[in-house]
Design an enzyme around this catalytic site. Structure first.
Site, PDB file in Angstrom:
ATOM      1  N   SER A 124     -40.018  10.052  -2.363  1.00 31.99           N
ATOM      2  CA  SER A 124     -38.638   9.633  -2.680  1.00 31.99           C
ATOM      3  C   SER A 124     -37.638  10.357  -1.795  1.00 31.99           C
ATOM      4  O   SER A 124     -36.575   9.826  -1.469  1.00 31.99           O
ATOM      5  CB  SER A 124     -38.321   9.931  -4.153  1.00 31.99           C
ATOM      6  OG  SER A 124     -39.156   9.198  -5.009  1.00 31.99           O
ATOM      7  N   HIS A 172      12.234   7.237   9.701  1.00 34.49           N
ATOM      8  CA  HIS A 172      12.690   7.957   8.502  1.00 34.49           C
ATOM      9  C   HIS A 172      13.336   7.003   7.492  1.00 34.49           C
ATOM     10  O   HIS A 172      14.191   7.416   6.701  1.00 34.49           O
ATOM     11  CB  HIS A 172      13.684   9.069   8.863  1.00 34.49           C
ATOM     12  CG  HIS A 172      13.173  10.033   9.874  1.00 34.49           C
ATOM     13  ND1 HIS A 172      12.471  11.169   9.544  1.00 34.49           N
ATOM     14  CD2 HIS A 172      13.251  10.021  11.239  1.00 34.49           C
ATOM     15  CE1 HIS A 172      12.154  11.832  10.648  1.00 34.49           C
ATOM     16  NE2 HIS A 172      12.596  11.150  11.683  1.00 34.49           N
ATOM     17  N   SER A 302       6.674 -13.126 -11.958  1.00 38.35           N
ATOM     18  CA  SER A 302       7.161 -12.469 -13.168  1.00 38.35           C
ATOM     19  C   SER A 302       7.033 -13.400 -14.354  1.00 38.35           C
ATOM     20  O   SER A 302       7.185 -14.618 -14.227  1.00 38.35           O
ATOM     21  CB  SER A 302       8.624 -12.056 -12.989  1.00 38.35           C
ATOM     22  OG  SER A 302       9.185 -11.591 -14.196  1.00 38.35           O
TER      23      SER A 302
END
Length: 448
Positions: A124, A172, A302
Site C-alpha cells: 500500500s 488603489h 433578487s
C-alpha cells in the site's frame, strides 16, 4: 465476500471502525488504483510470478471497473488510515472476489487471493502514492488545463475585440491614467497563460511513480524488474510518460510533488479571484457604480428587487477559489506531517487535491460559458467616466511640471469644474495647448 458484496473482511472492518462523515475516496483515485492492479497483473505474469489464468481473471475484473461497473463496491471514507491501506485492500478484495467469480464461471478451479495475487510485488505504501500521482496527472491534463486554455482564448479574443475602447484606469481604487479595455483584459489573458505554464511545470514531478519501493523504499519482495516494467505498462495504458521514481525513499516518505503542484492550483485560484472581483467592480451599479461592463442576466438577482442583475458567476467563482486556498493549507499541513519512512496523510491530501481540480474546472467552465462569453462594454458610461477623470492632467505634467499640474487638478476638484476649465483658468495652459496635449488616445502607449 460480505453480504453479497465483492469486498471482504478488511473493507468491512474499515466501514465499522472509520464510519466518519460523508467524504468517500474519490473515483479518480479508485480508477488509478485499478489501473495499477491491471498492469501489475500483466507484469507479474510476464515475470513468471503469476499464472496466466489468475492474471487474466484479475485483468478482466479491472476492466469491468474501468468501464464504470462496481462503483458501489468502493464505499470507504477518506478519514481512514493515513497510508490509504484500507482503500488499497478494498481494491484487492473486490478484484480477487470478482476474479474468482469469473474463474468459477469458466470452471477453472483455482483461487485468487487479494494479497498473494492481486497485491503481488506491491505494498500500500508504494501503490497509494503512485495512484495519487496518476490521478493528479490525468485530471490536470484532461480536465483543468483544457478549461483554463478555453477561458484564456476567450480573453484573448475579447482583448482584440475591445482594443479601441479607451477607458479610465484605476489604481488603489482611485482614478488613474487611461488604458484600453482590451489592454485591461489582455492582463487576464496573460495571467492564465502563466498559470497554465506553472501547472504544466509540475506534471514532470508528478510523473514519478513510487511503485517498486514496496514498504519502506528498499523494494523488498518486488522483482528487480518490476518497477520499470509496471511504469512502462502504465504509460502505455494511460497515454502519458510516467517513470520510476529515482529515489523511492523520498517518494514514500513525502508528498512533495503533490504539495508543490497544488501550490500552482492555489496560484490559479488567486488569479481567478482577482479576475472575478475585477469584473464585479467593473459591472457594479449598473447606474450608481462603475457600470463599465454589462454582464449576462442569467437569472433574477433578487427576491424583492425586480430587475436586479447580480454577478452570481463571479460570486460562485470566488467561493470556489476560497475553498481551493483552504485546501492548500490542509495539503501543506498533511505534507509536512509525515514521519520517518512514510507520509500518513495521503487520503486527506489527494481528496483535497482532486476536489480543487474539480472546483476549478467546473467553476472556470461555468464562469466562461455564463459570464465571460456574454460580457459587453457600456460605451457611453466608459466615455463619460473617461472625460470626467481629473487624472488626464498627467498629460500636462511633462509640459508644465508636476506641481502646476497637481494645482490644476485640485482646483478642478474643489470647484467642481472641468479639467479644461481649470487649466485655462490657471493661466498655465491655453485652450489650444490643452486640446493638443490632453488626448487620451495618446496616453495608452509609451512615449515616442
Amino acid at each position: 465476500m460480505i453480504c453479497n458484496r465483492l469486498w471482504g473482511d478488511q473493507t468491512e472492518s474499515s466501514l465499522k471502525f472509520f464510519n466518519i462523515s460523508t467524504e468517500k475516496m474519490p473515483w479518480e483515485l479508485i480508477k488509478a488504483l485499478a489501473q495499477i492492479k491491471r498492469v501489475s497483473a500483466q507484469v507479474n505474469y510476464d515475470l513468471k510470478l503469476l499464472d496466466y489464468e489468475r492474471s487474466q481473471a484479475i485483468i478482466a475484473a479491472v476492466d469491468e471497473i474501468l468501464s464504470g461497473n462496481h462503483k458501489n463496491e468502493f464505499p470507504l471514507s477518506v478519514w481512514q488510515t493515513g497510508s490509504g491501506t484500507q482503500s488499497n485492500m478494498n481494491m484487492n478484495e473486490v478484484l480477487a472476489n470478482r476474479a474468482n467469480e469469473l474463474l468459477r464461471k469458466n470452471q477453472i478451479n483455482i483461487v485468487v487471493h487479494p494479497n498473494d495475487h492481486v497485491n503481488k510485488s506491491q505494498s500500500s505504501n508504494d501503490v497509494f502514492p503512485s495512484a495519487m500521482h496518476i490521478a493528479a496527472v490525468v485530471n490536470l491534463k484532461t480536465k483543468l488545463i483544457p478549461v483554463i486554455k478555453l477561458l484564456q482564448k476567450t480573453f484573448l479574443k475579447k482583448s482584440i475585440e475591445f482594443r479601441n475602447i479607451i477607458k479610465i484606469g484605476r489604481t488603489h481604487l482611485q482614478d488613474a491614467i487611461p488604458l484600453t479595455l482590451g489592454q485591461e483584459i489582455s492582463g487576464w489573458d496573460f495571467m492564465l497563460k502563466n498559470n497554465t505554464n506553472h501547472i504544466q511545470s509540475t506534471i514532470l514531478d508528478l510523473s514519478a511513480l513510487a511503485l517498486g519501493g514496496t514498504a519502506v523504499g528498499t523494494g523488498f519482495s518486488a522483482h528487480v524488474e518490476y518497477a520499470e516494467r509496471v511504469v512502462l505498462g502504465l504509460s502505455k495504458l494511460i497515454h502519458h510518460s510516467f517513470f520510476s521514481a529515482p529515489n523511492k525513499f523520498e517518494s514514500l516518505s513525502t508528498c512533495d510533488a503533490i504539495v508543490y503542484s497544488h501550490g500552482t492550483l492555489k496560484g490559479l485560484a488567486i488569479s481567478m479571484m482577482k479576475i472575478a472581483n475585477d469584473i464585479r467592480l467593473l459591472s457594479s451599479g449598473p447606474q450608481c457604480g462603475l457600470g463599465e461592463l454589462i454582464i449576462p442576466a442569467n437569472e433574477p438577482g433578487s427576491s424583492i428587487m425586480p430587475g436586479k442583475v447580480n454577478p452570481t458567476q463571479c460570486e460562485s467563482m470566488t467561493m470556489s477559489c476560497c475553498q481551493v486556498m483552504g485546501n492548500d493549507l490542509s495539503i501543506s499541513l498533511g505534507g509536512s506531517s509525515g514521519q520517518l519512512q512514510l507520509n500518513t496523510y495521503r487520503p486527506l491530501i489527494i481528496y483535497n487535491f482532486l476536489q480543487s481540480i474539480r472546483l476549478l474546472t467546473d467553476s472556470i467552465k461555468n464562469f466562461h460559458d455564463y459570464c465571460i462569453v456574454g460580457i459587453r462594454p457600456k460605451f457611453k458610461r466608459i466615455e463619460k467616466l473617461l472625460n470626467k477623470s481629473l487624472m488626464l492632467v498627467t498629460a500636462l505634467s511633462s509640459h508644465i511640471g508636476y506641481d502646476k499640474s497637481a494645482q490644476i487638478a485640485q482646483t478642478a476638484y474643489l470647484n467642481g469644474i472641468t479639467l479644461k476649465a481649470a487649466s485655462i483658468q490657471s493661466g498655465y495652459v491655453t485652450e489650444k495647448q490643452f486640446d493638443d496635449w490632453v488626448c487620451p488616445e495618446n496616453m495608452i502607449y509609451p512615449d515616442m
